[in-house]
Design a protein around this motif. Structure first.
Motif, mmCIF file in Angstrom:
data_model
loop_
_atom_site.group_PDB
_atom_site.id
_atom_site.type_symbol
_atom_site.label_atom_id
_atom_site.label_comp_id
_atom_site.label_asym_id
_atom_site.label_seq_id
_atom_site.Cartn_x
_atom_site.Cartn_y
_atom_site.Cartn_z
ATOM 1 N N GLY A 87 0.852 -1.182 0.000
ATOM 2 C CA GLY A 87 0.000 0.000 0.000
ATOM 3 C C GLY A 87 0.886 1.230 0.000
ATOM 4 O O GLY A 87 1.727 1.402 -0.876
ATOM 5 N N ALA A 88 0.744 2.076 1.006
ATOM 6 C CA ALA A 88 1.590 3.270 1.121
ATOM 7 C C ALA A 88 2.740 3.076 2.100
ATOM 8 O O ALA A 88 3.432 4.028 2.447
ATOM 9 N N GLN A 89 2.956 1.835 2.554
ATOM 10 C CA GLN A 89 4.065 1.575 3.475
ATOM 11 C C GLN A 89 5.394 1.554 2.719
ATOM 12 O O GLN A 89 5.451 1.103 1.563
ATOM 13 N N PRO A 90 6.469 2.027 3.331
ATOM 14 C CA PRO A 90 7.786 1.943 2.688
ATOM 15 C C PRO A 90 8.222 0.493 2.466
ATOM 16 O O PRO A 90 7.758 -0.412 3.154
ATOM 17 N N ALA A 91 9.121 0.292 1.535
ATOM 18 C CA ALA A 91 9.567 -1.057 1.161
ATOM 19 C C ALA A 91 10.622 -1.571 2.129
ATOM 20 O O ALA A 91 11.765 -1.864 1.747
ATOM 21 N N GLN A 92 10.230 -1.693 3.403
ATOM 22 C CA GLN A 92 11.145 -2.183 4.433
ATOM 23 C C GLN A 92 10.461 -3.237 5.304
ATOM 24 O O GLN A 92 10.793 -3.405 6.476
ATOM 25 N N ALA A 93 9.516 -3.969 4.693
ATOM 26 C CA ALA A 93 8.810 -5.010 5.430
ATOM 27 C C ALA A 93 9.746 -6.168 5.745
ATOM 28 O O ALA A 93 10.717 -6.427 5.023
ATOM 29 N N LYS A 94 9.428 -6.880 6.823
ATOM 30 C CA LYS A 94 10.236 -8.042 7.209
ATOM 31 C C LYS A 94 9.384 -8.963 8.074
ATOM 32 O O LYS A 94 8.323 -8.576 8.571
ATOM 33 N N ALA A 95 9.879 -10.183 8.253
ATOM 34 C CA ALA A 95 9.211 -11.121 9.153
ATOM 35 C C ALA A 95 9.420 -10.684 10.590
ATOM 36 O O ALA A 95 10.484 -10.167 10.966
ATOM 37 N N GLY A 96 8.393 -10.887 11.402
ATOM 38 C CA GLY A 96 8.473 -10.491 12.799
ATOM 39 C C GLY A 96 9.051 -11.580 13.679
ATOM 40 O O GLY A 96 8.861 -12.771 13.419
ATOM 41 N N VAL A 97 9.745 -11.164 14.706
ATOM 42 C CA VAL A 97 10.253 -12.094 15.718
ATOM 43 C C VAL A 97 9.857 -11.563 17.091
ATOM 44 O O VAL A 97 9.827 -10.354 17.326
ATOM 45 N N LEU A 98 9.541 -12.468 18.004
ATOM 46 C CA LEU A 98 9.002 -12.082 19.296
ATOM 47 C C LEU A 98 9.981 -11.237 20.100
ATOM 48 O O LEU A 98 9.569 -10.294 20.791
ATOM 49 N N ASP A 99 11.275 -11.536 20.022
ATOM 50 C CA ASP A 99 12.249 -10.768 20.808
ATOM 51 C C ASP A 99 12.200 -9.288 20.444
ATOM 52 O O ASP A 99 12.294 -8.418 21.319
ATOM 53 N N GLU A 100 12.062 -8.991 19.164
ATOM 54 C CA GLU A 100 12.003 -7.594 18.748
ATOM 55 C C GLU A 100 10.728 -6.936 19.255
ATOM 56 O O GLU A 100 10.757 -5.799 19.761
ATOM 57 N N VAL A 101 9.603 -7.629 19.149
ATOM 58 C CA VAL A 101 8.343 -7.065 19.632
ATOM 59 C C VAL A 101 8.424 -6.801 21.132
ATOM 60 O O VAL A 101 7.962 -5.759 21.619
ATOM 61 N N LEU B 136 -3.503 5.567 -2.787
ATOM 62 C CA LEU B 136 -4.038 6.157 -1.564
ATOM 63 C C LEU B 136 -3.060 5.932 -0.423
ATOM 64 O O LEU B 136 -2.536 4.826 -0.241
ATOM 65 N N ALA B 137 -2.820 6.977 0.345
ATOM 66 C CA ALA B 137 -1.823 6.925 1.415
ATOM 67 C C ALA B 137 -2.444 7.470 2.702
ATOM 68 O O ALA B 137 -2.252 8.625 3.065
ATOM 69 N N GLY B 138 -3.231 6.616 3.385
ATOM 70 C CA GLY B 138 -3.957 7.106 4.538
ATOM 71 C C GLY B 138 -5.057 8.055 4.103
ATOM 72 O O GLY B 138 -5.493 8.053 2.947
ATOM 73 N N SER B 139 -5.491 8.901 5.039
ATOM 74 C CA SER B 139 -6.634 9.762 4.733
ATOM 75 C C SER B 139 -6.481 11.118 5.396
ATOM 76 O O SER B 139 -5.557 11.369 6.167
ATOM 77 N N THR B 140 -7.454 11.980 5.108
ATOM 78 C CA THR B 140 -7.594 13.257 5.803
ATOM 79 C C THR B 140 -8.806 13.226 6.735
ATOM 80 O O THR B 140 -9.218 14.250 7.265
ATOM 81 N N LEU B 141 -9.375 12.043 6.915
ATOM 82 C CA LEU B 141 -10.628 11.898 7.661
ATOM 83 C C LEU B 141 -10.459 12.270 9.132
ATOM 84 O O LEU B 141 -9.417 12.009 9.737
ATOM 85 N N THR B 142 -11.491 12.873 9.698
ATOM 86 C CA THR B 142 -11.608 13.045 11.145
ATOM 87 C C THR B 142 -12.887 12.347 11.593
ATOM 88 O O THR B 142 -13.795 12.108 10.807
ATOM 89 N N MET B 143 -12.967 12.000 12.881
ATOM 90 C CA MET B 143 -14.043 11.131 13.336
ATOM 91 C C MET B 143 -15.418 11.809 13.308
ATOM 92 O O MET B 143 -16.436 11.134 13.150
ATOM 93 N N ASN B 144 -15.462 13.124 13.453
ATOM 94 C CA ASN B 144 -16.762 13.790 13.342
ATOM 95 C C ASN B 144 -17.330 13.662 11.928
ATOM 96 O O ASN B 144 -18.536 13.488 11.744
ATOM 97 N N VAL B 145 -16.458 13.702 10.925
ATOM 98 C CA VAL B 145 -16.902 13.499 9.548
ATOM 99 C C VAL B 145 -17.268 12.029 9.328
ATOM 100 O O VAL B 145 -18.236 11.719 8.612
ATOM 101 N N ALA B 146 -16.520 11.123 9.940
ATOM 102 C CA ALA B 146 -16.863 9.708 9.848
ATOM 103 C C ALA B 146 -18.280 9.459 10.352
ATOM 104 O O ALA B 146 -19.043 8.697 9.744
ATOM 105 N N LEU B 147 -18.650 10.097 11.451
ATOM 106 C CA LEU B 147 -20.003 9.946 11.997
ATOM 107 C C LEU B 147 -21.040 10.407 10.976
ATOM 108 O O LEU B 147 -22.028 9.698 10.701
ATOM 109 N N LYS B 148 -20.835 11.587 10.409
ATOM 110 C CA LYS B 148 -21.779 12.099 9.412
ATOM 111 C C LYS B 148 -21.852 11.187 8.190
ATOM 112 O O LYS B 148 -22.936 10.964 7.636
ATOM 113 N N ASN B 149 -20.708 10.646 7.775
ATOM 114 C CA ASN B 149 -20.710 9.763 6.608
ATOM 115 C C ASN B 149 -21.524 8.500 6.865
ATOM 116 O O ASN B 149 -22.274 8.038 5.999
#
Length: 374
Positions: free
Chosen positions: A136-150, A298-311
């Motif tokens: 999506g809009a994430q940078p190209a630095q994905a990797k497998a997760g390991v519990l020690d790092e988390v 699309l790279a995230g949004s400009t949405l705020t929650m008050n507008v989400a309610l109206k939508n």
């Protein structure tokens, strides 16, 4: 009566339904709620709803979570002006050192709520444990997760929610370990099959990140990750800016997922004019109501929650149902019992709306805040 008390009158959405009556705020808490039950939303001069809880916030007010420093506080102040009373600061895929710097700053902001800001409940770690083929809009630095790092990350800030691509080698075991530690795991940024989603849920995953976006779609012979969510999920988040997801798809999800809840996935551009901003390390542009990378993604949004309610109300939800999907359900999902609903003894996190659902006032832990101009 204490000088710190305030009585608010209107149509109040309580855990038991609507009341026409009064709510008393005393200090940080709701001291009393009284009134006459009414059957439905109807029409009222003023509505009193639980404050919004947003579990997916990258930025706002020109600031991005990954900047560290005071960015998290700036973001929490900006979103509070639009009715968000608590949130999860959401990171981006990045080198470990950058994530640790951001988490250290967020951890400090979690320990004490800054005046005028939403409460930062913790962190949504969105990446780096995602599929590099579905960034999506994430940078190209994905990797497998390991519990020690988390676990090292957990020492810096409270990790409440982690997005994981379940098909990546080792991630089913990671999901089980995180679930056993009380961390909510969402499936997202994934090329996983329907079967991968079902297996992840069986291992303790509890939700889906921005449903429909950055995951394998539904086909009648290959149901994909969307199919796993629609068939089996109790909870999933969705971006209701009406740009990320068509209203018809929203209605499909509402029929299938009992506790579908809504998020903004907001960026630094939320509440700001059109122009150039950052989403983590990614340059993005706000224009035409959205935020995009240079290639149009699309790279995230400009949405705020008050507008989400109206939508949500605009596409046919009742006000009570829309409120639940912005407040009560995310609170339940996170295991938070004293926010996201209006009950005596709970935090005085609430929004006051006029008959057109415009914000009149916002209270965070009993503090009455100033509102955004727009």
């Amino acid at each position: 009566m204490s000088a710190t008390s305030r009585i608010l009158a209107g149509r109040i959405l309580t855990s038991q339904g609507w009341l026409d009556g009064e709510l008393t705020v005393r200090g940080e808490r709701i001291a009393a709620i009284c009134g006459t039950p009414v059957d439905d939303d109807g029409k009222a001069c003023r509505y009193i709803l639980p404050g919004f809880i947003d579990t997916h916030v990258h930025g706002g007010g020109g600031a991005d979570v990954m900047e560290g420093g005071e960015a998290a506080v700036t973001i929490a102040r900006q979103h509070a002006r639009f009715g968000t009373t608590s949130l999860l600061a959401t990171t981006m895929t990045a080198p470990r050192a950058d994530i640790e710097a951001a988490l250290s700053a967020i951890g400090a902001a979690c320990r004490e709520r800054a005046p005028g800001s939403a409460r930062i409940l913790g962190v949504h770690l969105e990446g780096p444990y995602i599929n590099p083929g579905k960034l999506g809009a994430q940078p190209a630095q994905a990797k497998a997760g390991v519990l020690d790092e988390v676990e090292a990350f957990m020492c810096l800030a409270p990790l409440k929610l982690i997005t994981v691509a379940p098909e990546v080698s080792g991630h089913l075991d990671l999901i089980r370990s995180l679930a056993d530690r009380g961390v909510r795991v969402q499936l997202g940024h994934t090329l996983g099959r329907y079967e991968d989603g079902v297996a992840a849920l069986e291992h303790g995953a509890s939700g889906f990140t921005h449903l429909f976006n950055a995951m394998t779609g539904l086909h009648h012979r290959e149901p994909g990750m969307v199919g796993a969510a629609l068939a089996h999920a109790e909870y999933a988040e969705l971006i209701p800016d009406l740009l990320h997801v068509h209203p018809g798809a929203i209605h499909t999800a509402l029929r299938a997922i009992p506790h579908l809840f809504c998020v903004t996935d907001s960026t630094a551009a939320a509440g700001m004019p059109d122009g150039d901003y950052k989403l983590g390390s990614q340059p993005v542009t706000k224009c035409l109501g959205g935020v995009r990378l240079a290639d149009g993604t699309l790279a995230g949004s400009t949405l705020t929650m008050n507008v989400a309610l109206k939508n949500l109300v605009g596409i046919g939800l009742t006000l009570a149902d829309a409120s639940n999907r912005l407040s009560r359900y995310p609170a339940d999902y996170l295991g938070v019992t004293d926010r996201g609903r209006l009950e005596e003894g709970g935090y005085a996190d609430l929004v006051l709306l006029d008959t057109q659902l415009n914000l009149n006032e916002v209270f965070v832990e009993g503090e009455c805040l100033g509102l955004a101009d727009a």
